[in-house]
Design an enzyme around this catalytic site. Structure first.
Site, PDB file in Angstrom:
ATOM      1  N   PRO A  80       0.905  -1.189   0.194  1.00 19.91           N
ATOM      2  CA  PRO A  80      -0.074   0.060   0.087  1.00 19.91           C
ATOM      3  C   PRO A  80       0.894   1.217   0.100  1.00 19.91           C
ATOM      4  CG  PRO A  80      -0.643  -1.866   1.745  1.00 19.91           C
ATOM      5  CD  PRO A  80       0.398  -2.136   1.079  1.00 19.91           C
ATOM      6  N   ASP A 128       5.397   1.622   9.109  1.00 18.54           N
ATOM      7  CA  ASP A 128       6.926   1.637   8.579  1.00 18.54           C
ATOM      8  C   ASP A 128       7.699   1.711  10.197  1.00 18.54           C
ATOM      9  OD1 ASP A 128       9.299   2.306   7.127  1.00 18.54           O
ATOM     10  OD2 ASP A 128       9.393   3.633   8.446  1.00 18.54           O
ATOM     11  N   TYR A 183      14.244   3.220  16.450  1.00 21.81           N
ATOM     12  CA  TYR A 183      13.061   3.877  16.885  1.00 21.81           C
ATOM     13  C   TYR A 183      12.587   3.519  18.355  1.00 21.81           C
ATOM     14  CZ  TYR A 183      12.787   5.087  11.621  1.00 21.81           C
ATOM     15  OH  TYR A 183      12.652   5.197  10.583  1.00 21.81           O
ATOM     16  N   LYS A 192      13.746  -2.567   9.672  1.00 26.02           N
ATOM     17  CA  LYS A 192      14.961  -2.009   9.129  1.00 26.02           C
ATOM     18  C   LYS A 192      16.127  -2.685   9.996  1.00 26.02           C
ATOM     19  CE  LYS A 192      12.873   2.214   7.940  1.00 26.02           C
ATOM     20  NZ  LYS A 192      12.012   2.921   9.076  1.00 26.02           N
ATOM     21  N   HIS A 238      18.931  -0.049   6.794  1.00 27.87           N
ATOM     22  CA  HIS A 238      18.574   1.520   7.146  1.00 27.87           C
ATOM     23  C   HIS A 238      19.469   2.473   6.501  1.00 27.87           C
ATOM     24  CE1 HIS A 238      16.195   3.441  10.795  1.00 27.87           C
ATOM     25  NE2 HIS A 238      16.248   4.299   9.613  1.00 27.87           N
TER      26      HIS A 238
HETATM   27  N1  NAP Z   1      14.685   5.230   6.471  1.00 25.10           N
HETATM   28  C1  NAP Z   1      15.237   6.498   7.375  1.00 25.10           C
HETATM   29  O1  NAP Z   1      16.351   6.535   7.512  1.00 25.10           O
HETATM   30  C2  NAP Z   1      14.043   7.381   7.717  1.00 25.10           C
HETATM   31  C3  NAP Z   1      14.416   8.656   7.974  1.00 25.10           C
HETATM   32  C4  NAP Z   1      13.192   9.548   8.544  1.00 25.10           C
HETATM   33  C5  NAP Z   1      12.014   8.879   8.632  1.00 25.10           C
HETATM   34  N2  NAP Z   1      11.815   7.845   8.280  1.00 25.10           N
HETATM   35  C6  NAP Z   1      10.356   7.469   8.316  1.00 25.10           C
HETATM   36  O2  NAP Z   1       9.416   8.252   7.930  1.00 25.10           O
HETATM   37  C7  NAP Z   1       8.569   8.556   8.720  1.00 25.10           C
HETATM   38  C8  NAP Z   1       8.185  10.180   8.445  1.00 25.10           C
HETATM   39  O3  NAP Z   1       9.106  10.867   8.516  1.00 25.10           O
HETATM   40  P1  NAP Z   1       9.403  11.928   9.965  1.00 25.10           P
HETATM   41  O4  NAP Z   1       8.839  11.238  11.232  1.00 25.10           O
HETATM   42  O5  NAP Z   1      10.749  12.132   9.835  1.00 25.10           O
HETATM   43  O6  NAP Z   1       8.520  13.133   9.709  1.00 25.10           O
HETATM   44  P2  NAP Z   1       7.271  13.730   8.928  1.00 25.10           P
HETATM   45  O7  NAP Z   1       6.279  12.517   8.857  1.00 25.10           O
HETATM   46  O8  NAP Z   1       7.603  14.624   7.810  1.00 25.10           O
HETATM   47  O9  NAP Z   1       6.431  14.662  10.087  1.00 25.10           O
HETATM   48  C9  NAP Z   1       6.340  14.304  11.318  1.00 25.10           C
HETATM   49  C10 NAP Z   1       5.773  15.585  12.116  1.00 25.10           C
HETATM   50  O10 NAP Z   1       4.726  16.097  11.306  1.00 25.10           O
HETATM   51  C11 NAP Z   1       3.479  16.252  12.126  1.00 25.10           C
HETATM   52  N3  NAP Z   1       2.184  16.129  11.514  1.00 25.10           N
HETATM   53  C12 NAP Z   1       1.735  14.737  11.136  1.00 25.10           C
HETATM   54  N4  NAP Z   1       0.663  14.922  10.802  1.00 25.10           N
HETATM   55  C13 NAP Z   1       0.246  16.272  10.622  1.00 25.10           C
HETATM   56  C14 NAP Z   1      -0.727  17.156   9.971  1.00 25.10           C
HETATM   57  N5  NAP Z   1      -1.682  16.507   9.450  1.00 25.10           N
HETATM   58  N6  NAP Z   1      -0.688  18.557  10.328  1.00 25.10           N
HETATM   59  C15 NAP Z   1       0.486  18.793  10.858  1.00 25.10           C
HETATM   60  N7  NAP Z   1       1.393  18.133  11.377  1.00 25.10           N
HETATM   61  C16 NAP Z   1       1.419  16.932  11.287  1.00 25.10           C
HETATM   62  C17 NAP Z   1       3.818  15.360  13.661  1.00 25.10           C
HETATM   63  O11 NAP Z   1       3.191  15.652  14.659  1.00 25.10           O
HETATM   64  P3  NAP Z   1       2.091  14.942  15.390  1.00 25.10           P
HETATM   65  O12 NAP Z   1       2.895  13.427  15.641  1.00 25.10           O
HETATM   66  O13 NAP Z   1       1.774  15.486  16.465  1.00 25.10           O
HETATM   67  O14 NAP Z   1       0.912  14.485  14.337  1.00 25.10           O
HETATM   68  C18 NAP Z   1       5.309  15.395  13.568  1.00 25.10           C
HETATM   69  O15 NAP Z   1       5.769  16.396  14.368  1.00 25.10           O
HETATM   70  C19 NAP Z   1       9.342   8.340   9.858  1.00 25.10           C
HETATM   71  O16 NAP Z   1       8.359   8.232  11.335  1.00 25.10           O
HETATM   72  C20 NAP Z   1       9.782   7.007   9.953  1.00 25.10           C
HETATM   73  O17 NAP Z   1       8.840   5.897   9.995  1.00 25.10           O
HETATM   74  C21 NAP Z   1      12.663   6.901   7.894  1.00 25.10           C
END
Ligand code: NAP
Length: 306
Positions: free
Chosen positions: A2, A32, A37, A66, A99
């Site tokens: 998905p 994910d 984490y 990962k 990762h």
């Molecule tokens: N492979 C890698 O190296 C890697 C690196 C980074 C991230 N990731 C994965 O990608 C995911 C997403 O990236 P990320 O966690 O860096 O950041 P993101 O999803 O870009 O942003 C998360 C932030 O946005 C806020 N948010 C979420 N929905 C919202 C909405 N509808 N309106 C306003 N604010 C909102 C969240 O707050 P609230 O929680 O309060 O909603 C949080 O502060 C990660 O959680 C992880 O699973 C992987």
């Protein structure tokens, strides 16, 4: 897989259980995860309870995790996966990603000195990959892929191994559109997942620059959101889906979790996609500085291939 899923980095224990439950109830079918984490046990409990309550069937949910950087030695790969499976209370994973293209000494979560790194001569990416291939052969994971890989690193790996990666999970959003990667992936039939699609505003302060632009407040994104009576987050998620990538916004706020999945219904016009295309400024929110500390085997240029 998905294309829309729930991110769980920075989803604190105490919050992530409810986040996963709310997400599954709202229709999410992709989660994910990663051991780094620090919350896989609680994610696993939320999944287990959802499966046991009959709300969702295991096979209907795509679960990614990962391999952390300290388990790149071939003999460490299977034990790392087994720990993740135990924490998530699963028999198999749908997707297991390397990762980062960075290897650390066993037991090191984050390096504090160059001594904490393993060099590519100690353990190469292909060595680690071969151990991941064995996990597919054993039926412990259904698919394997990579994360944070540049085009040059993908080319090298693809030239060295039999089983090509089935995913590259990388940072992508309107400020970091990565057109070369998109083109390369399309040529190779390699699916991509966009991480930090909302600008990752809750990441630790030490990872932030003082002058950084706030993606969710970008005037063009806000203007398009207002035109659709939608939220800026929904526009960012819809944009990623319109580009054919998967997207995994993180949230532990129930209203955001529901808001974000509604973005799968939001249609952006070609003109709006063009307006967003103009926002690219090659801005990484996750620079990976920690991997390129002085004396480490990696530089910014070698890490990102640019
Ligand atoms: N492979 C890698 O190296 C890697 C690196 C980074 C991230 N990731 C994965 O990608 C995911 C997403 O990236 P990320 O966690 O860096 O950041 P993101 O999803 O870009 O942003 C998360 C932030 O946005 C806020 N948010 C979420 N929905 C919202 C909405 N509808 N309106 C306003 N604010 C909102 C969240 O707050 P609230 O929680 O309060 O909603 C949080 O502060 C990660 O959680 C992880 O699973 C992987």
């Amino acid at each position: 897989m998905p294309l829309f899923g729930l991110g769980t980095w920075k989803s604190d224990p105490g919050l992530v259980y409810d986040a996963v439950q709310v997400a599954l109830e709202a229709g999410y079918r992709h989660v994910d995860c990663a051991p780094i984490y620090g919350n896989e046990t609680e994610v696993g409990q939320a999944l287990r309870d959802a499966f046991d309550n009959g709300g969702v069937v295991r096979d209907d949910v795509w679960i990614t995790s990962k391999l952390w950087n300290d388990a790149h030695r071939p003999e460490d790969v299977r034990p790392a996966l087994e720990e993740t499976l135990e924490d998530l209370q699963l028999e198999t994973l749908d997707l297991y990603l390397m990762h980062w293209p960075v290897a650390l000494e066993p037991g090191i979560d984050m390096p504090e000195s160059p001594d904490d790194f393993l060099s590519p001569d100690d353990v190469s990416i292909a060595d680690t990959w071969h151990a991941m291939e064995a996990l597919v052969d054993e039926g412990l994971v259904r698919h394997i892929g990579v994360s944070n890989f540049s085009v040059p690193k993908l080319r090298t790996l693809m030239g060295e191994v039999d089983r090509a990666p089935e995913m590259n999970q990388i940072e992508m959003h309107p400020y970091l559109q990565q057109p070369e990667m998109l083109e390369f992936a399309a040529e190779q039939g390699l699916p991509l997942t966009a991480y930090s699609p909302l600008g990752s505003k809750d990441r630790p302060d030490m990872m932030k620059a003082e002058d950084e632009p706030v993606l969710l407040e970008d005037p063009t994104i806000v203007e398009i959101a207002e035109a659709h009576d939608a939220s800026p987050a929904q526009v960012l998620i819809s944009w990623a889906l319109h580009r054919g990538t998967a997207v995994i916004p993180k949230s532990t706020t129930p209203a955001h979790i529901r808001d974000n999945i509604a973005a799968t219904e939001l249609e952006l016009s070609d003109a709006e996609m063009d307006m967003i295309a103009d926002l690219d400024r090659h801005r990484r929110y996750l620079q990976g500085d920690i991997w390129t500390m002085e004396g480490s085997p990696h530089t910014t240029a070698s890490l990102w291939g640019e």
